[in-house]
Design a protein around this motif. Structure first.
Motif, PDB file in Angstrom:
ATOM      1  N   ARG A 581      45.727  43.640  32.958  1.00 10.40           N
ATOM      2  CA  ARG A 581      45.415  42.528  32.053  1.00 10.40           C
ATOM      3  C   ARG A 581      44.920  41.316  32.839  1.00 10.40           C
ATOM      4  O   ARG A 581      43.990  40.609  32.423  1.00 10.40           O
ATOM      5  CB  ARG A 581      46.653  42.163  31.240  1.00 10.40           C
ATOM      6  CG  ARG A 581      46.367  41.211  30.091  1.00 10.40           C
ATOM      7  CD  ARG A 581      47.625  40.883  29.323  1.00 10.40           C
ATOM      8  NE  ARG A 581      48.254  42.073  28.780  1.00 10.40           N
ATOM      9  CZ  ARG A 581      49.437  42.528  29.166  1.00 10.40           C
ATOM     10  NH1 ARG A 581      50.104  41.908  30.123  1.00 10.40           N
ATOM     11  NH2 ARG A 581      49.958  43.603  28.611  1.00 10.40           N
ATOM     12  N   THR A 582      45.540  41.073  33.994  1.00 11.60           N
ATOM     13  CA  THR A 582      45.112  39.953  34.829  1.00 11.60           C
ATOM     14  C   THR A 582      43.697  40.161  35.347  1.00 11.60           C
ATOM     15  O   THR A 582      42.871  39.239  35.374  1.00 11.60           O
ATOM     16  CB  THR A 582      46.077  39.775  36.002  1.00 11.60           C
ATOM     17  OG1 THR A 582      47.405  39.638  35.503  1.00 11.60           O
ATOM     18  CG2 THR A 582      45.721  38.546  36.816  1.00 11.60           C
ATOM     19  N   ASP A 585      41.250  39.543  32.525  1.00 14.80           N
ATOM     20  CA  ASP A 585      41.047  38.114  32.275  1.00 14.80           C
ATOM     21  C   ASP A 585      40.142  37.488  33.323  1.00 14.80           C
ATOM     22  O   ASP A 585      39.280  36.652  33.004  1.00 14.80           O
ATOM     23  CB  ASP A 585      42.408  37.405  32.249  1.00 14.80           C
ATOM     24  CG  ASP A 585      43.257  37.830  31.068  1.00 14.80           C
ATOM     25  OD1 ASP A 585      42.700  38.375  30.103  1.00 14.80           O
ATOM     26  OD2 ASP A 585      44.495  37.626  31.116  1.00 14.80           O
ATOM     27  N   LYS A 588      36.582  38.543  32.581  1.00 18.59           N
ATOM     28  CA  LYS A 588      36.032  37.821  31.434  1.00 18.59           C
ATOM     29  C   LYS A 588      35.684  36.377  31.812  1.00 18.59           C
ATOM     30  O   LYS A 588      34.655  35.833  31.396  1.00 18.59           O
ATOM     31  CB  LYS A 588      37.044  37.822  30.289  1.00 18.59           C
ATOM     32  CG  LYS A 588      36.543  37.178  29.005  1.00 18.59           C
ATOM     33  CD  LYS A 588      37.584  37.287  27.914  1.00 18.59           C
ATOM     34  CE  LYS A 588      37.066  36.661  26.610  1.00 18.59           C
ATOM     35  NZ  LYS A 588      36.739  35.242  26.762  1.00 18.59           N
ATOM     36  N   LYS A 589      36.541  35.768  32.625  1.00 18.08           N
ATOM     37  CA  LYS A 589      36.279  34.398  33.056  1.00 18.08           C
ATOM     38  C   LYS A 589      35.007  34.325  33.901  1.00 18.08           C
ATOM     39  O   LYS A 589      34.165  33.439  33.711  1.00 18.08           O
ATOM     40  CB  LYS A 589      37.477  33.881  33.849  1.00 18.08           C
ATOM     41  CG  LYS A 589      37.409  32.427  34.212  1.00 18.08           C
ATOM     42  CD  LYS A 589      38.700  32.008  34.909  1.00 18.08           C
ATOM     43  CE  LYS A 589      38.683  30.522  35.248  1.00 18.08           C
ATOM     44  NZ  LYS A 589      39.951  30.104  35.921  1.00 18.08           N
TER      45      LYS A 589
END
Length: 616
Positions: A581-582, A585, A588-589
């Protein structure tokens, strides 16, 4: 056999109570209950199990803490509300009978109440009041700019103007303003008072249309408490700064629209301080029992206070702008500090610039200023005064210019305040396209998109950090594996058997996620007008985004990659989900940052001129 417990006598049903039960317990109406909750600072809560809190009922309702409702039983405002209702019934009966004499007598004895005890109860320390001052300032400044209509009383508007002006004068006197930002909603200010950062927003002074769908009764209740709170805060701030409160109002200056210059801020005289100390001591301790040592200390108190005032050169003497001596006694060393950014500047405001904002921020940073006569009276400087060094104008063409001053646009003042230094005026000259007005409340972290203007400001200020390096490039396989290694290094290696009790739930979650993804793919295939198998083949033929060609990795890097993969595989299933999940993220960033870069490049690219066709 144990004692049989009564149903709903403990647990959530006793901790929480519904709004209807609270109304029956307090014997008040719904409107009065809302006013009590707003004034006392009691808000609805969300219990973990609404069915248990509502005694087995699943009907949606509003819950409160039972202890808060019990606290309202001893509130003296309930009796005041009942007295006011009785007064209204008597007044309505007298007016119905045309008994004007009785109606005037009742109006003279109208019951009133204050909220002083609530301020002391909710904020036992002054620091607590400063922490909760943001909403109060926003509400007071909003109503200070409201037009006088039937829903907004004229007295309330005037009181809000007085309180807001007093607070702005203290910020000017203490030079505690730190940040300013012009947004679509209004102007954001941030001041640092006694170690607390206070942020509020002030609307632009345009003509406003009062909306009809706003419940002004609820807002008036909040405003009633906020006015009392801000009055207490202003009194404490003024008295701790040795200023007389309330400040005196020059009526002639106020009538001529002098703005902040209509208030006269005066310091308390030494004689008044001595009289106050003597009067307080004589009322508490009789003069007969006062010792000789105390009398000697009282006799020398005046000389000591004079020495303290004379030695205190760090705080500049404060007077109104109308006198033209706002900062005349401040030395150059104090002006060069960060809080007196404009200490050596004298500004002149043209009639088209927002004087109400520029006057506040310029004086808060030690500057002196004058304005055009059409903007209001009380200006200490005329336009042809030789002491003026900077003129702020927002017109592309000036009718006449003085060669001994600089003409800049208003944004230069705000950007200089946020940069904590005087910026170069070349980008802010009259008629020049202005640079981006960046928000000073944004803090850039590693991986964020940093605008070019922010990088230039940081470089000009001598910042030696990673601001210019906060530009993530395209994500390739090596970068993904480096991020995996950093995430895996912070997580302890644990076996997958540690979370065995949760394995069934996690498998169900995985199955649900897979089914949802499968359903989304089927919808996409249906939208494309092809079968699901053909859609899968097309998706499989597409190159993966991670297959970007990069530099050739060394043998050590490959071994480190394998070691990190093994370390991640040894984690439990739950911790692997956290790592994935990290990573998602972070990806996506980086993708969003690259999208912003692409949009910026397209916006700044010069359009290509097409060749003109020949006419036949």
């Amino acid at each position: 056999m144990g004692k049989i417990k009564k149903k709903f006598s403990e647990g959530s049903s006793r901790t929480y109570t519904t709004r209807n039960r609270a109304l029956r317990k307090l014997q008040v109406s719904l409107a009065d209950f809302r006013r009590l909750c707003i004034l006392k600072g009691i808000y609805p809560v969300e219990p973990r199990s609404q069915k248990k809190a509502n005694r087995g009922s699943s009907k949606p309702t509003t819950f409160y803490y039972a202890k808060d409702i019990q606290l309202l039983l001893s509130e003296p405002l309930i009796a005041k509300f009942r007295e006011h209702k009785i007064f209204l019934r008597k007044l309505q009966r007298a007016l119905g009978k045309d008994d004007l004499t009785r109606a005037k007598g009742l109006e003279a004895r109208r019951p009133e109440y204050t909220l002083d005890h609530l301020v002391i109860e909710r904020y036992p320390a002054f620091v607590d009041a400063l922490r909760d001052l943001d909403d109060a300032l926003c509400m007071v400044f909003l109503f200070a700019t409201m037009p006088t209509v039937s829903k907004v009383n004229n007295e309330i508007v005037e009181d809000c103007k007085r309180l807001s002006t007093e607070f702005m004068h203290y910020v000017i006197h203490s030079h505690s303003l730190r940040k300013v930002f012009l947004s679509i909603k209004g102007i954001y200010y941030q001041a640092e008072i006694q170690g607390q950062s206070i942020t509020w927003i002030v609307p632009y002074q345009f003509s406003q249309n009062v909306p009809l769908d706003v419940d002004f009764k609820v807002m008036a209740t909040f405003l009633q408490f906020y006015r009392t709170l801000l009055g207490f805060v202003n009194y404490r701030l003024y008295t701790t700064s040795n200023l007389s409160y309330p400040p005196k109002v020059d009526q002639s200056m106020d009538d001529s629209a002098a703005g902040l210059g209509s208030l006269r801020i005066e310091a308390k005289r030494v004689e008044d301080l001595i009289k106050g100390v003597q009067s307080s001591d004589t009322t508490s301790v009789p003069e007969v029992t006062m010792s000789k040592q105390m009398k000697q200390r009282m006799d020398t108190l005046g000389s000591k206070i004079k020495k303290i005032v004379a030695a205190d050169t760090t705080t500049p003497a404060y007077e109104s702008v109308g006198s033209g001596e706002a900062d005349g006694d401040v030395d150059d060393e104090t002006r060069q500090s960060g809080n007196l950014l404009f200490g050596k500047q004298v500004f002149f405001l043209s009639r088209e610039v927002p004087r109400y904002s520029l006057e506040f921020v310029v004086r808060a940073f030690g500057g002196r200023l004058g304005w055009d006569q059409t903007s209001g009276g009380g200006s200490p400087y005329a336009e042809n005064d030789r002491a003026i060094t900077v003129q702020i104008s927002d017109r592309p063409v000036q009718g006449h210019q003085f060669l001994d001053r600089i003409y800049v646009q208003p944004q230069w003042v705000y950007d200089s305040i946020n940069a904590r230094r005087l910026l170069d005026v070349e980008d802010y000259l009259i008629g020049q396209p202005l640079p981006a007005h960046l928000s000073p409340f944004v803090e850039y972290e590693e991986g964020d998109y940093v605008p070019e203007a922010a990088s230039k400001l940081a470089a000009a200020a001598g910042f030696e950090g990673e601001v210019t390096n906060l530009k993530p490039e395209d994500r390739d396989q090596s970068e993904d594996e480096d991020e995996d290694a950093e995430e895996a290094a912070d997580i302890d290696g644990a076996s997958a058997d540690e979370d065995a009790p949760d394995s069934d739930e996690e498998d169900e979650e995985d199955e649900d996620a897979i089914a949802e993804k499968q359903h989304q793919k089927q919808l996409l295939a249906e939208r494309a007008g092809v079968s699901f198998s053909e859609y899968q083949q097309k998706q499989g033929a597409k190159p993966k985004p991670k297959a970007v060609a990069g530099k050739k990795r060394t043998k050590a890097e490959v071994e480190e990659e394998e070691r990190q993969k093994i370390a991640i595989s040894m984690l439990s299933k739950k911790k692997r989900k956290v790592v994935n999940r990290t990573q998602a993220d972070a990806y996506k960033k980086a993708k969003d940052v690259n999208t912003l870069k692409t949009r910026k490049a397209q916006a700044t690219a010069k359009p290509v001129k097409s060749a003109k066709g020949k006419k036949n």
